[in-house]
Design a protein around this motif. Structure first.
Motif, PDB file in Angstrom:
ATOM      1  N   LYS A 142    -118.979  72.441  77.331  1.00  0.00           N
ATOM      2  CA  LYS A 142    -118.400  72.803  78.620  1.00  0.00           C
ATOM      3  C   LYS A 142    -116.883  72.589  78.663  1.00  0.00           C
ATOM      4  CE  LYS A 142    -122.505  71.842  81.448  1.00  0.00           C
ATOM      5  NZ  LYS A 142    -122.645  73.210  81.946  1.00  0.00           N
ATOM      6  N   ARG A 143    -116.349  71.827  77.713  1.00  0.00           N
ATOM      7  CA  ARG A 143    -114.939  71.440  77.767  1.00  0.00           C
ATOM      8  C   ARG A 143    -114.087  72.092  76.680  1.00  0.00           C
ATOM      9  NH1 ARG A 143    -113.874  66.569  80.854  1.00  0.00           N
ATOM     10  NH2 ARG A 143    -115.744  66.055  82.033  1.00  0.00           N
ATOM     11  N   LEU A 144    -114.637  73.050  75.966  1.00  0.00           N
ATOM     12  CA  LEU A 144    -113.895  73.726  74.899  1.00  0.00           C
ATOM     13  C   LEU A 144    -113.732  75.201  75.235  1.00  0.00           C
ATOM     14  CD1 LEU A 144    -112.624  73.818  72.054  1.00  0.00           C
ATOM     15  CD2 LEU A 144    -114.948  74.131  71.141  1.00  0.00           C
ATOM     16  N   PHE A 145    -112.483  75.682  75.167  1.00  0.00           N
ATOM     17  CA  PHE A 145    -112.172  77.054  75.563  1.00  0.00           C
ATOM     18  C   PHE A 145    -111.237  77.713  74.557  1.00  0.00           C
ATOM     19  CE2 PHE A 145    -112.808  74.449  79.304  1.00  0.00           C
ATOM     20  CZ  PHE A 145    -113.661  75.195  80.100  1.00  0.00           C
ATOM     21  N   GLY A 146    -111.531  78.961  74.231  1.00  0.00           N
ATOM     22  CA  GLY A 146    -110.568  79.790  73.521  1.00  0.00           C
ATOM     23  C   GLY A 146    -109.795  80.595  74.548  1.00  0.00           C
ATOM     24  N   VAL A 147    -108.474  80.544  74.472  1.00  0.00           N
ATOM     25  CA  VAL A 147    -107.638  81.210  75.480  1.00  0.00           C
ATOM     26  C   VAL A 147    -107.470  82.682  75.107  1.00  0.00           C
ATOM     27  CG1 VAL A 147    -105.410  81.224  76.652  1.00  0.00           C
ATOM     28  CG2 VAL A 147    -106.442  79.043  75.946  1.00  0.00           C
ATOM     29  N   THR A 148    -108.124  83.544  75.869  1.00  0.00           N
ATOM     30  CA  THR A 148    -108.038  84.994  75.658  1.00  0.00           C
ATOM     31  C   THR A 148    -107.280  85.684  76.796  1.00  0.00           C
ATOM     32  OG1 THR A 148    -110.150  85.332  76.795  1.00  0.00           O
ATOM     33  CG2 THR A 148    -110.239  84.973  74.417  1.00  0.00           C
ATOM     34  N   THR A 149    -106.596  84.893  77.583  1.00  0.00           N
ATOM     35  CA  THR A 149    -105.952  85.392  78.808  1.00  0.00           C
ATOM     36  C   THR A 149    -104.885  86.445  78.531  1.00  0.00           C
ATOM     37  OG1 THR A 149    -106.305  83.178  79.697  1.00  0.00           O
ATOM     38  CG2 THR A 149    -104.881  84.636  80.966  1.00  0.00           C
ATOM     39  N   LEU A 150    -104.255  86.402  77.361  1.00  0.00           N
ATOM     40  CA  LEU A 150    -103.228  87.412  77.069  1.00  0.00           C
ATOM     41  C   LEU A 150    -103.825  88.808  77.072  1.00  0.00           C
ATOM     42  CD1 LEU A 150    -100.394  88.247  76.360  1.00  0.00           C
ATOM     43  CD2 LEU A 150    -100.844  87.636  73.963  1.00  0.00           C
ATOM     44  N   ASP A 151    -105.058  88.957  76.612  1.00  0.00           N
ATOM     45  CA  ASP A 151    -105.710  90.265  76.628  1.00  0.00           C
ATOM     46  C   ASP A 151    -105.904  90.750  78.065  1.00  0.00           C
ATOM     47  OD1 ASP A 151    -105.937  89.995  73.830  1.00  0.00           O
ATOM     48  OD2 ASP A 151    -107.829  88.902  74.064  1.00  0.00           O
ATOM     49  N   VAL A 152    -106.245  89.824  78.952  1.00  0.00           N
ATOM     50  CA  VAL A 152    -106.423  90.149  80.373  1.00  0.00           C
ATOM     51  C   VAL A 152    -105.080  90.529  80.997  1.00  0.00           C
ATOM     52  CG1 VAL A 152    -107.168  89.268  82.620  1.00  0.00           C
ATOM     53  CG2 VAL A 152    -108.384  88.589  80.534  1.00  0.00           C
ATOM     54  N   VAL A 153    -104.047  89.747  80.672  1.00  0.00           N
ATOM     55  CA  VAL A 153    -102.698  90.013  81.191  1.00  0.00           C
ATOM     56  C   VAL A 153    -102.222  91.395  80.750  1.00  0.00           C
ATOM     57  CG1 VAL A 153    -100.276  89.303  80.969  1.00  0.00           C
ATOM     58  CG2 VAL A 153    -102.056  87.583  81.393  1.00  0.00           C
ATOM     59  N   ARG A 154    -102.430  91.699  79.470  1.00  0.00           N
ATOM     60  CA  ARG A 154    -102.009  93.012  78.968  1.00  0.00           C
ATOM     61  C   ARG A 154    -102.771  94.141  79.653  1.00  0.00           C
ATOM     62  NH1 ARG A 154    -101.837  90.944  72.748  1.00  0.00           N
ATOM     63  NH2 ARG A 154     -99.576  90.685  72.573  1.00  0.00           N
ATOM     64  N   ALA A 155    -104.090  94.015  79.720  1.00  0.00           N
ATOM     65  CA  ALA A 155    -104.895  95.072  80.328  1.00  0.00           C
ATOM     66  C   ALA A 155    -104.483  95.318  81.776  1.00  0.00           C
ATOM     67  CB  ALA A 155    -106.378  94.709  80.250  1.00  0.00           C
ATOM     68  N   SER A 156    -104.244  94.242  82.503  1.00  0.00           N
ATOM     69  CA  SER A 156    -103.859  94.372  83.905  1.00  0.00           C
ATOM     70  C   SER A 156    -102.487  95.029  84.051  1.00  0.00           C
ATOM     71  CB  SER A 156    -103.862  92.985  84.565  1.00  0.00           C
ATOM     72  OG  SER A 156    -105.151  92.396  84.481  1.00  0.00           O
ATOM     73  N   THR A 157    -101.566  94.632  83.179  1.00  0.00           N
ATOM     74  CA  THR A 157    -100.220  95.222  83.201  1.00  0.00           C
ATOM     75  C   THR A 157    -100.276  96.709  82.888  1.00  0.00           C
ATOM     76  OG1 THR A 157     -99.229  93.131  82.494  1.00  0.00           O
ATOM     77  CG2 THR A 157     -97.919  95.112  82.158  1.00  0.00           C
ATOM     78  N   PHE A 158    -101.051  97.068  81.880  1.00  0.00           N
ATOM     79  CA  PHE A 158    -101.109  98.465  81.453  1.00  0.00           C
ATOM     80  C   PHE A 158    -101.789  99.345  82.494  1.00  0.00           C
ATOM     81  CE2 PHE A 158    -101.356  96.783  76.787  1.00  0.00           C
ATOM     82  CZ  PHE A 158    -100.034  96.371  76.869  1.00  0.00           C
ATOM     83  N   VAL A 159    -102.789  98.814  83.195  1.00  0.00           N
ATOM     84  CA  VAL A 159    -103.431  99.580  84.262  1.00  0.00           C
ATOM     85  C   VAL A 159    -102.435  99.856  85.383  1.00  0.00           C
ATOM     86  CG1 VAL A 159    -105.117  99.447  86.149  1.00  0.00           C
ATOM     87  CG2 VAL A 159    -105.815  98.939  83.804  1.00  0.00           C
ATOM     88  N   ALA A 160    -101.655  98.838  85.759  1.00  0.00           N
ATOM     89  CA  ALA A 160    -100.642  99.031  86.806  1.00  0.00           C
ATOM     90  C   ALA A 160     -99.646 100.117  86.402  1.00  0.00           C
ATOM     91  CB  ALA A 160     -99.920  97.714  87.089  1.00  0.00           C
ATOM     92  N   GLU A 161     -99.271 100.126  85.123  1.00  0.00           N
ATOM     93  CA  GLU A 161     -98.364 101.165  84.617  1.00  0.00           C
ATOM     94  C   GLU A 161     -99.005 102.545  84.745  1.00  0.00           C
ATOM     95  OE1 GLU A 161     -97.386 100.098  80.635  1.00  0.00           O
ATOM     96  OE2 GLU A 161     -96.108  98.408  81.207  1.00  0.00           O
ATOM     97  N   LYS A 162    -100.283 102.650  84.370  1.00  0.00           N
ATOM     98  CA  LYS A 162    -100.978 103.940  84.444  1.00  0.00           C
ATOM     99  C   LYS A 162    -101.137 104.417  85.878  1.00  0.00           C
ATOM    100  CE  LYS A 162    -101.714 104.740  80.082  1.00  0.00           C
ATOM    101  NZ  LYS A 162    -101.056 105.907  79.411  1.00  0.00           N
ATOM    102  N   LEU A 163    -101.220 103.463  86.800  1.00  0.00           N
ATOM    103  CA  LEU A 163    -101.327 103.820  88.215  1.00  0.00           C
ATOM    104  C   LEU A 163     -99.976 104.168  88.814  1.00  0.00           C
ATOM    105  CD1 LEU A 163    -103.953 101.175  89.412  1.00  0.00           C
ATOM    106  CD2 LEU A 163    -104.326 103.605  88.974  1.00  0.00           C
ATOM    107  N   GLY A 164     -98.928 104.014  88.001  1.00  0.00           N
ATOM    108  CA  GLY A 164     -97.587 104.398  88.435  1.00  0.00           C
ATOM    109  C   GLY A 164     -96.923 103.420  89.370  1.00  0.00           C
ATOM    110  N   ASP A 165     -97.438 102.190  89.424  1.00  0.00           N
ATOM    111  CA  ASP A 165     -96.878 101.194  90.335  1.00  0.00           C
ATOM    112  C   ASP A 165     -96.914  99.818  89.671  1.00  0.00           C
ATOM    113  OD1 ASP A 165     -95.993  99.627  92.380  1.00  0.00           O
ATOM    114  OD2 ASP A 165     -97.553 100.217  93.823  1.00  0.00           O
TER     115      ASP A 165
END
Length: 334
Positions: A142-165
């Motif tokens: 329960k206390r061990l995590f692999g940080v994959t948040t950069l993939d989420v950050v990138r996907a969210s950024t790229f979607v905003a770009e595709k939406l033109g805003d």
């Protein structure tokens, strides 16, 4: 209030990550460790007028033990970048050895700390940490995590770009599951909080998926071989650490994609394996956090046929990565 520790604090990710943690109001004590320059980094950050006390340690005089004593959350960005003439296997062996030794320090000094692994390859380094903790009889999935948040950050950024805003980027949320390298990265654009346009072409969706999966290559190319995704990774690491800190502080309802051992929530993990149709020890899925770490592993939810194919392509590679990490810690390798 929590004590946070950064192992590898003087590196390209470690320094900006330490800065962001120093600025986090939930951190009251920040401890930095690296093989060089850590006292200087700590001295520099100590002049910032936030509440956290900060210290920097080097290996001599039990520096790792001193850094880890009393730790509540440990973030590991330590490792070396790939250099000219170095094979991926060479890189793995070096970084795997670094992570193994740091995990040993955690097992001996702060076994109850939440451990957040950034060091690549995450698909393999998280199992390495787990195996070391198991060898010392202190493993709590329960206390061990692999940080994959950069993939989420990138996907969210790229979607905003595709939406033109681009201003939408902070509010866009795209789940990303699987693992944290290449084809093991599976963005679920069908579950984006801000859907892509209905007329979004299949070829464009494939291109967008590939951009998320291999976003690191884009940064390396732009830096002309002089570096990798250090600043965005530091931001993503700090964002994930902040969620863990909020959960430790009693906040509920926090759900975030992260690479975890599926025994951290036995019922949720077994249900997820049935959805995947494969036995795996680790998978990056949407996890609900609690004060003890992993509270629930949430199901995949409704996915498209395209996303199902991406998952099917990810699973064999992910299984190989996991096996590589586990095998590294066998007695013959120690």
């Amino acid at each position: 209030m929590p004590k946070a520790v950064v192992l590898g604090a003087a590196g390209g990710i470690g320094q900006p990550l330490s800065l962001l943690l120093k600025a986090n109001p939930l951190v009251t004590e920040l401890s930095l460790f690296d093989i060089v320059n850590t006292p200087g980094v700590a001295a520099d950050l100590s002049h910032i007028n936030t509440q956290s006390k900060i210290e920097g340690f080097l290996p001599p005089d039990d520096g790792l033990k001193k850094a880890l004593t009393g730790a509540d959350i440990v973030v590991i960005p330590a490792g070396v970048p790939r250099k000219p003439g170095m094979t991926r296997d060479d890189l793995f062996k070096i970084n795997a050895g670094i992570v193994r030794d740091l995990a040993t320090g955690i097992a001996l000094t702060s076994p109850k700390a939440f451990v957040l692994v950034i060091s690549n390859p995450v698909n393999s380094t998280v199992p390495i940490v787990a195996e070391v903790l198991k060898q010392h009889s202190v493993f709590d999935p329960k206390r061990l995590f692999g940080v994959t948040t950069l993939d989420v950050v990138r996907a969210s950024t790229f979607v905003a770009e595709k939406l033109g805003d681009p201003s939408l980027a902070p509010s866009v949320s795209v789940p990303v599951i699987g693992g944290h390298s290449g084809v093991t990265i599976v963005p679920l654009f069908s579950q984006s909080s801000h859907p892509l346009p209905a007329n979004f072409a299949a070829s464009d969706l494939e291109a967008l998926t590939t951009r998320v999966q291999f976003g690191g290559d884009e940064v390396v190319k732009a830096k002309d071989g002089a570096g990798s995704a250090t600043l965005s990774m530091a931001y993503a690491g700090a964002e994930f650490a902040a969620k863990i800190l909020r959960a430790i502080n009693g906040e509920t309802g926090i759900a975030v994609p992260t690479y975890v051992n599926l025994t951290s929530d036995p019922s949720g993990g077994e249900a997820l394996k049935k959805e995947l149709g494969r036995e795996l020890e680790y998978f990056s899925s949407i996890v609900e956090l609690g004060s003890s770490g992993v509270s629930k592993i949430l199901p995949l939810g409704k996915i498209t046929e395209f996303e199902k194919k991406l998952i099917d392509a990810a699973l064999p590679e992910l299984a190989t990565n996991i096996d590589k990490g586990v095998s590294f810690t066998t007695p013959s390798k120690l």
